[in-house]
Each structure stands twice: as structure tokens, then as C-alpha cells.
Design a protein around this motif. Structure first.
Motif, PDB file in Angstrom:
ATOM      1  N   MET A 156       0.831  -1.204   0.000  1.00 62.80           N
ATOM      2  CA  MET A 156       0.000   0.000   0.000  1.00 62.80           C
ATOM      3  C   MET A 156       0.866   1.254   0.000  1.00 62.80           C
ATOM      4  O   MET A 156       0.586   2.223  -0.718  1.00 62.80           O
ATOM      5  N   GLN A 157       1.954   1.230   0.777  1.00 57.87           N
ATOM      6  CA  GLN A 157       2.874   2.372   0.791  1.00 57.87           C
ATOM      7  C   GLN A 157       3.541   2.542  -0.562  1.00 57.87           C
ATOM      8  O   GLN A 157       3.709   3.670  -1.048  1.00 57.87           O
ATOM      9  N   LEU A 158       3.936   1.428  -1.159  1.00 58.32           N
ATOM     10  CA  LEU A 158       4.605   1.487  -2.461  1.00 58.32           C
ATOM     11  C   LEU A 158       3.681   2.119  -3.508  1.00 58.32           C
ATOM     12  O   LEU A 158       4.096   2.990  -4.282  1.00 58.32           O
ATOM     13  N   ILE A 159       2.417   1.691  -3.506  1.00 61.45           N
ATOM     14  CA  ILE A 159       1.442   2.212  -4.480  1.00 61.45           C
ATOM     15  C   ILE A 159       1.188   3.695  -4.272  1.00 61.45           C
ATOM     16  O   ILE A 159       1.086   4.470  -5.231  1.00 61.45           O
ATOM     17  N   THR A 160       1.104   4.104  -3.006  1.00 61.76           N
ATOM     18  CA  THR A 160       0.677   5.481  -2.714  1.00 61.76           C
ATOM     19  C   THR A 160       1.825   6.481  -2.623  1.00 61.76           C
ATOM     20  O   THR A 160       1.627   7.668  -2.884  1.00 61.76           O
ATOM     21  N   ALA A 175       3.070  -4.032  -7.789  1.00 60.89           N
ATOM     22  CA  ALA A 175       2.517  -3.873  -6.439  1.00 60.89           C
ATOM     23  C   ALA A 175       0.996  -3.983  -6.453  1.00 60.89           C
ATOM     24  O   ALA A 175       0.389  -4.645  -5.604  1.00 60.89           O
ATOM     25  N   VAL A 176       0.378  -3.341  -7.431  1.00 60.13           N
ATOM     26  CA  VAL A 176      -1.083  -3.432  -7.562  1.00 60.13           C
ATOM     27  C   VAL A 176      -1.488  -4.873  -7.869  1.00 60.13           C
ATOM     28  O   VAL A 176      -2.436  -5.409  -7.274  1.00 60.13           O
ATOM     29  N   SER A 177      -0.766  -5.514  -8.786  1.00 62.36           N
ATOM     30  CA  SER A 177      -1.086  -6.896  -9.156  1.00 62.36           C
ATOM     31  C   SER A 177      -0.952  -7.837  -7.959  1.00 62.36           C
ATOM     32  O   SER A 177      -1.764  -8.749  -7.781  1.00 62.36           O
ATOM     33  N   THR A 178       0.067  -7.616  -7.136  1.00 63.21           N
ATOM     34  CA  THR A 178       0.279  -8.485  -5.975  1.00 63.21           C
ATOM     35  C   THR A 178      -0.857  -8.335  -4.970  1.00 63.21           C
ATOM     36  O   THR A 178      -1.284  -9.319  -4.347  1.00 63.21           O
ATOM     37  N   MET A 179      -1.373  -7.122  -4.820  1.00 61.20           N
ATOM     38  CA  MET A 179      -2.528  -6.935  -3.940  1.00 61.20           C
ATOM     39  C   MET A 179      -3.755  -7.667  -4.488  1.00 61.20           C
ATOM     40  O   MET A 179      -4.532  -8.256  -3.734  1.00 61.20           O
ATOM     41  N   VAL A 180      -3.921  -7.631  -5.805  1.00 62.22           N
ATOM     42  CA  VAL A 180      -5.020  -8.389  -6.423  1.00 62.22           C
ATOM     43  C   VAL A 180      -4.846  -9.878  -6.135  1.00 62.22           C
ATOM     44  O   VAL A 180      -5.803 -10.577  -5.766  1.00 62.22           O
ATOM     45  N   VAL A 181      -3.620 -10.373  -6.281  1.00 67.00           N
ATOM     46  CA  VAL A 181      -3.339 -11.787  -6.009  1.00 67.00           C
ATOM     47  C   VAL A 181      -3.632 -12.125  -4.551  1.00 67.00           C
ATOM     48  O   VAL A 181      -4.200 -13.181  -4.243  1.00 67.00           O
ATOM     49  N   PHE A 182      -3.273 -11.237  -3.633  1.00 62.22           N
ATOM     50  CA  PHE A 182      -3.556 -11.463  -2.217  1.00 62.22           C
ATOM     51  C   PHE A 182      -5.041 -11.717  -1.966  1.00 62.22           C
ATOM     52  O   PHE A 182      -5.421 -12.510  -1.109  1.00 62.22           O
ATOM     53  N   LEU A 202      -6.795  -5.947   5.763  1.00 61.08           N
ATOM     54  CA  LEU A 202      -7.046  -4.708   5.013  1.00 61.08           C
ATOM     55  C   LEU A 202      -8.024  -3.780   5.718  1.00 61.08           C
ATOM     56  O   LEU A 202      -8.013  -2.573   5.485  1.00 61.08           O
ATOM     57  N   MET A 203      -8.891  -4.320   6.551  1.00 62.48           N
ATOM     58  CA  MET A 203      -9.934  -3.506   7.172  1.00 62.48           C
ATOM     59  C   MET A 203      -9.607  -3.090   8.604  1.00 62.48           C
ATOM     60  O   MET A 203     -10.350  -2.325   9.208  1.00 62.48           O
ATOM     61  N   ARG A 204      -8.517  -3.613   9.132  1.00 62.74           N
ATOM     62  CA  ARG A 204      -8.163  -3.294  10.512  1.00 62.74           C
ATOM     63  C   ARG A 204      -6.658  -3.041  10.601  1.00 62.74           C
ATOM     64  O   ARG A 204      -5.919  -3.211   9.647  1.00 62.74           O
ATOM     65  N   GLY A 205      -6.233  -2.671  11.770  1.00 64.49           N
ATOM     66  CA  GLY A 205      -4.809  -2.623  12.073  1.00 64.49           C
ATOM     67  C   GLY A 205      -4.024  -1.628  11.260  1.00 64.49           C
ATOM     68  O   GLY A 205      -4.487  -0.542  10.923  1.00 64.49           O
ATOM     69  N   ARG A 206      -2.817  -2.027  10.894  1.00 63.56           N
ATOM     70  CA  ARG A 206      -1.860  -1.094  10.288  1.00 63.56           C
ATOM     71  C   ARG A 206      -2.244  -0.664   8.879  1.00 63.56           C
ATOM     72  O   ARG A 206      -1.785   0.380   8.410  1.00 63.56           O
ATOM     73  N   CYS A 207      -3.033  -1.456   8.173  1.00 62.35           N
ATOM     74  CA  CYS A 207      -3.417  -1.104   6.795  1.00 62.35           C
ATOM     75  C   CYS A 207      -4.517  -0.043   6.750  1.00 62.35           C
ATOM     76  O   CYS A 207      -4.623   0.703   5.765  1.00 62.35           O
TER      77      CYS A 207
END
Length: 669
Positions: A156-160, A175-182, A202-207
Motif C-alpha cells: 500500500m505504501q509502495l502504491i501510494t 505492487a497493484v497486481s500483488t494486492m489483487v493476487v492477495f 485490510l480492514m483493521r490494524g496497520r493497513c
């Protein structure tokens, strides 16, 4: 393998891949990683190339699945990547090509591995693989579970945060593709996932703090449609002898993985130009749609959907209410332009639907635009080419029109926009027509297509609802649009008579034989009468509210007045037929008084004069026709499979074996 190998079939035997996936643990500080990551080859650009790559590396990935609990090499690779990303921003500013290149390669390998891991195992097993370390066989660290969360946060940091330059373009896409894969575990479940480990992270914590920044960045990636740099732009300039420093590093120092590797024997030939002009924009849009359609947690609403629902225009200076989380601002003019230009793709149409339906700020802005034709024309073209589009794309385009027609201002303004030479409309040459009349023509054509082909009742209903919403504001209808309205009624009338005749014959037959099951003609008759009723209400609404603005509709009505005769005494239509019958009688009388053999121009002149003379109080008032789009219950049952089908078919650089897909049915080929 060495620098001379160029066949994809050699990958399973490559010494570096075998070491990574083997039984030996590799320390994070081992020089091996520099050797492993020093490879260069053209990125796969077609599903064929991706399939070849998948098939060649799957055995290596599966070997790592078996050995990783003992070696912890997956975690070591991820830690190598994480340590490098801390210096990535500085490397971009300093134009450190080699560092960025190797970091991209690390992420590329991680993405390939994750794709196989996610396909082969449950999320719980995947989470365990992130915890294994270089210790005794099968041991793991209790606090290493955060490695998965740390990787997601890092992506997320890399993308933003990483500036988008020629040298960072590919790693941004990866980076975007890897998030899709996740998030792709959904592909391997028939049911919609409502509880998922990746969702939880993705909905809690550090993200969570990155939510609005990520959504904003993905939207801007879509808006800007940045093209990839020319081949070789991300590496150091070539030396005069053609070798280049990058080639020298990879082949002389590393003799590594896919050194100067060419996929599928392409060699030095330029790869075929991909259909998508901006892989980053495409991947960003797909990820955005996946995030927007994640299901809510039991105690946490989807923050990405909240961000999409609440963002505002950069020109809006009003403060955000404290109750709205993840709010941000974006340039609505740029967003509008991108949406207008990109409507050829399913995913852009789905984004437009999502924003119109869920973000009231976007909807208000779009409805206030004075160039609404730029938005509406691409949507009409989707519907016009219904035979070439998938049913979901057509459905989304139609719902967009329904949402737009809920606004009276839109319904008035579309008749003020005059278009010239609509080249894609082939049934008839339209040298000049209003946007409103063209919209009517395309929607009626969609209804007629549906009647003869798909016979989808829901499609019928939404088409008629859009026409009904517009009917009170019909203005200066083109003569062809007026003709098509009456022609559609004629088609419905014939269909009604045919079904009625079939029902009568069936009833007679049933009296002589009690053993033969009867077709349900009563239900068919009921459906067709509902549609006829709606068409009569649309015609009546126009006559009641704007008769004097629509002489062409009155002309078409008089020309085909015999069509309406059978419905005057029909109990289902008697009330709505009163006004139509009155208009037909009134204008027929005036034409009779004017004499025989009247020209078209003279008939229209008499109609215009009669429209002024007809007392308005003689027309019975009916409730205003207004239909509002309401999303079905549990919309995720429709949208999540749809979004993932788009990812499967549209993602750049990602390939999944169709035999593994569980969420939706795939063709065998």
C-alpha cells in the motif's frame, strides 16, 4: 541455467530457483539474493505467454510449498523485499535503476509464488507459511504472523508513496497486481467469502490508515492513464556496443535466473502491442473494484467502500462531517473526462455505475454537467452493440441510464443537445437528432432485441422504467423516434394477440384431453399485458405533459390509430386508453375537416394548431411515472463474481488455470 539459456522449459531446472525452493535455508544476508534478483526479460504480454510461464514455474512453486515449513525461504525472500522497499523512494529520486530493478524482480517472484500458494492451500495454511523461519523443521515464530500484514502495508505504501516515473512504472504495476493476487482466494471458492484473513488485515490494524490514500491513488491512476515507458526505459542506457551495463551485471555477475530471457522465443523482436494502453490504470481499476466489493465484517463496514461513497470534488471547500471516515478530495473534472473516454471496458462502466449509485457528490456533479452527451453517448453505444457485449456490461449500462433518468433536469437537458451524424447507428442515417431522441431509439432497440433473443424480464423492466422516467419531459421527438415508439407498441400488440390465440386453442384442447399438461399461457399473457400497460402509460404521460412539444408522436399515433382499437374496451387498459382515445378522436376530426390528400407538412401544421386548441382539462391526470433504481438484496452475490470475472479476463500479467476457478463457470479452453 546461465546467461545462454533462453528456453522457458529450462526454468524448473534453474539452479537459483531450485535453491530457493529446495531444502536448504537461505539467510536474508546471503549474496544469493543479489544473484537471484539479477534477471531481466520482457514482461509477459499475452495469456499464452503467461500460461507458459505458469506451467514452467508451478513445479518450483509447489516444491517451495513442501519445503518452506523447514527452510522459511518464503519469509526470507519477503524480508529481503521489505528491507529494499525502505530505500525505494530515495532510489527513485536518485535514479538508482539497478536497485529498483532488483526490488521489482523480488516482488515479481513473490507475486508468482503467492498465486500458486493461494490456489493450493487455505488462507490459514498460507498464514502459517508467513510464520515459518530458519529454525528446526516446522517451527515458527509467534510474532512473525505480522509479516503478512507488513507485506500488505508495504504494498500500500509502495502504491501510494513512490513517485510514478519511467523507472518505477513496472514495480508500481507489480505492487497493484500483488494486492489483487492477495485477494484472489475468492476465485477458489464457490460461495462469496464473508470472512477472510486478507480482508481482516485490510480492514483493521496497520493497513486501515492507508484506506483513503490508496483509493485516491488508484482513482488517479485510472484518471491519468499513464502509458508504460518504452522498452528499456527502466534500465540504464545501452552502451555503444549494444551490451549495456544492465546486461553486463546480469550475465557477468549473476549468471542468474532468467538472464536476458526472452519469452516464447520472441528474441529481439518487439512484442505485440497490448490492447490496453495503460496497464497501471487497468490494474488499479480492477483492484479498486475488488476493494469496493469486499463484504463488510460483522463489526466493521468496508472502509474502501466508505471512501468511494464519500469523496468530494477538489473545488468543494465545505468541511467533511466528522461522521464520515476515510474522506478525501479528487478532481471531478478529470474523473468525468476519464470515465467518458474509457467506457469501452466493463470495468470502467462498473466504476461509473458504482460512483453514480453510491457517491451522491459524483452524481450531483455529473447531472450538472453541460456536456452530458460525452457521458451518455458511450453508454448508448454499449447498448446499441448489445450483440457484441456480455450481459453484465449491458445490464450496467442500462442501470446507469435508469439512475440518470431519475433526475428531471437530465430528462429536460438531453432534448436540448443536438447531435449530428451518429456514425455507429446504422439502421437509419441520422444527420441531426437530439440526444433524448437517440436515447429513446437505443432503449427501444434494446427492448426489441431482448424480446426476440434473451427474453430477460428484468432487462425489459429497466428499459421501460428509463423510458417512463423520461416520458413527461419528451420534447421535439425526432420523427423516427416517434415512429419507433409506436412500432414497439405494434410489436407488443401482435405478440399479445398471438399468445391470446395460443391460450384459447390450448383451452379448447384441454376440454377434450385431461392428460396433456398445458403450457402456462396465462403467465405469458400477464407479462405481455404488463409491458403493454407500461407502454400505454409512457405514451399517455407524454401526451398529458408535453403534447404541444411532440407533433411527430401525435402524427405517428394517428397513422397507426387502428392498433389501439382493440384495447379501448379491454379491462386492463380502459382507464389509460381514455386520454389516448381522446387525442386520436380530436386530431382525426380536425384532419377530416381539412380535407383529403394532405401532405405530411400540412398534417403536422394541423397537429400543431390543434395542440394549442385542445383544452388541457379534458385530459385525465394520472400519477407521475417515476421509477427509482433499487439494488437487490445481497448485491455481493452478483457483483463479486462479476468483478472477479473481469479480473480473470482483464488483468495484465496474471494468469489462473481455468480448471482451478470455482467462483464462476469457465470455458474449458
Amino acid at each position: 541455467m546461465g546467461s545462454n539459456s533462453s528456453r522457458i522449459g529450462d526454468l524448473p531446472k534453474n539452479e537459483y530457483l531450485k535453491k530457493l525452493s529446495g531444502t536448504e535455508s537461505i539467510s536474508e544476508n546471503d549474496p544469493f539474493w543479489n544473484q537471484l534478483l539479477s534477471f531481466s526479460f520482457p514482461a509477459p504480454t499475452s495469456s499464452t505467454e503467461l500460461k507458459l510461464l505458469e506451467e514452467a514455474t508451478v513445479s518450483v512453486c509447489r516444491s517451495l510449498v513442501v519445503n518452506n515449513p523447514r527452510t522459511g525461504n518464503l519469509g526470507a525472500l519477503i524480508k529481503v523485499f521489505l528491507s529494499r522497499t525502505k530505500e525505494l523512494k530515495l532510489s527513485a529520486e536518485c535514479q538508482n535503476h539497478i536497485f529498483i530493478w532488483q526490488t521489482h524482480n523480488a516482488l515479481f517472484i513473490i507475486c508468482c509464488l503467492l498465486k500458486v500458494f493461494i490456489c493450493e492451500m487455505s488462507e490459514e495454511e498460507l498464514q502459517l507459511h508467513f510464520t515459518y523461519e530458519e529454525k528446526s523443521p516446522g517451527s515458527y515464530s509467534s510474532d512473525a504472523e505480522d509479516l503478512l500484514e507488513e507485506l500488505l502495508c508495504c504494498l500500500m505504501q509502495l502504491i501510494t508513496d513512490i513517485p510514478l516515473l519511467d523507472i518505477t512504472y513496472e514495480i508500481s504495476v507489480e505492487a497493484v497486481s500483488t494486492m489483487v493476487v492477495f485477494l484472489s482466494c475468492q476465485l477458489f471458492h464457490k460461495e462469496v467469502l464473508r470472512q477472510s484473513i486478507s480482508h481482516k488485515y485490510l480492514m483493521r490494524g496497520r493497513c486501515l490508515p492507508y484506506t483513503s490514500k490508496l483509493v485516491k491513488t488508484l482513482l488517479y491512476n485510472f484518471i491519468r492513464q499513464e502509458k508504460p515507458p518504452p522498452p528499456g526505459a527502466h534500465v540504464l542506457p545501452q552502451q555503444s556496443d549494444g551490451g549495456g551495463l544492465l546486461y553486463g551485471l546480469a550475465s557477468g555477475v549473476a549468471t542468474g535466473l532468467w538472464t536476458v530471457f526472452t519469452l516464447g522465443g520472441v528474441g529481439s523482436k518487439a512484442a505485440a502491442t497490448p490492447e490496453l494502453s495503460s496497464p497501471l490504470a487497468n490494474q488499479s481499476l480492477l483492484l479498486l473494484l475488488v476493494l469496493a466489493n469486499l463484504t463488510d465484517a460483522a463489526d466493521t463496514p468496508n472502509p474502501y467502500r466508505q471512501a468511494i461513497m464519500s469523496f468530494k470534488n477538489t473545488q468543494d471547500s465545505s468541511p467533511f462531517p466528522s461522521s464520515i471516515p476515510h474522506a478525501f478530495q479528487i478532481n471531478f473534472n478529470s474523473l468525468y473526462t476519464a470515465l467518458c473516454e474509457q467506457q469501452t471496458s466493463d470495468q470502467a462502466t462498473l466504476l461509473l455505475y458504482t460512483l453514480l449509485h453510491q457517491n451522491s457528490n459524483v452524481r450531483t456533479y455529473m447531472l450538472a454537467r453541460t456536456d452530458v452527451e460525452n457521458l451518455v453517448l458511450p453508454i448508448l453505444e454499449i447498448l446499441y452493440h448489445v450483440e457484441e457485449r456480455n450481459s453484465h456490461h449491458v445490464y450496467m449500462a442500462l442501470i446507469i441510464l435508469l439512475i440518470l433518468t431519475e433526475d428531471d433536469g437530465f430528462n429536460r437537458s438531453i432534448h436540448e443537445v443536438i447531435l449530428k451524424n451518429i456514425t455507429w447507428y446504422s439502421e437509419r442515417v441520422l444527420t441531426e437528432i437530439s440526444l433524448g431522441s437517440l436515447l429513446i431509439l437505443v432503449v427501444i432497440r434494446t427492448i426489441q432485441y431482448n424480446m426476440t433473443r434473451t427474453r430477460d424480464k428484468y432487462l425489459h423492466t429497466n428499459c421501460l422504467a428509463a423510458l417512463a422516467n423520461m416520458s413527461a419531459q419528451f420534447r421535439s421527438l425526432h420523427q423516427y423516434a416517434a415512429q419507433r415508439i409506436i412500432s414497439l407498441f405494434s410489436l407488443l400488440s401482435k405478440k399479445h394477440n398471438k399468445v391470446l390465440e395460443q391460450a384459447t386453442q390450448s383451452l379448447r384442447g384441454s376440454l377434450s384431453s385431461n392428460d396433456v399438461p398445458l403450457p402456462d399461457y396465462a403467465q405469458d399473457l400477464n407479462v405481455i399485458e404488463e409491458v403493454i400497460r407500461m407502454m400505454l402509460e409512457i405514451i399517455n404521460s407524454c401526451l398529458t405533459n408535453s403534447l404541444h412539444h411532440n407533433p411527430n408522436l401525435v402524427y405517428a399515433l394517428l397513422y397507426k390509430r387502428d392498433l389501439f382499437e382493440q384495447f379501448r374496451t379491454h379491462p386492463s387498459f380502459q382507464d389509460i386508453m381514455q386520454n389516448i382515445d381522446l387525442v386520436i378522436t380530436f386530431f382525426s376530426s380536425r384532419l377530416l375537416q381539412a380535407g383529403a390528400e394532405l401532405s405530411v407538412e400540412r398534417v403536422l401544421e394541423i397537429i400543431k394548431q390543434g395542440a394549442v386548441a385542445l383544452p388541457k382539462d379534458r385530459l385525465k391526470k394520472f400519477p407521475e411515472l417515476k421509477f427509482k433504481y433499487v439494488e437487490e438484496e445481497q448485491p455481493e452475490e452478483f457483483f463479486i463474481p462479476y468483478v472477479w470475472s473481469l479480473v480473470y479476463n482483464s488483468a495484465v500479467g496474471l494468469y489462473w488455470n481455468p480448471q482451478d476457478i470455482q467462483l464462476f463457470t469457465m470455458d474449458s479452453d
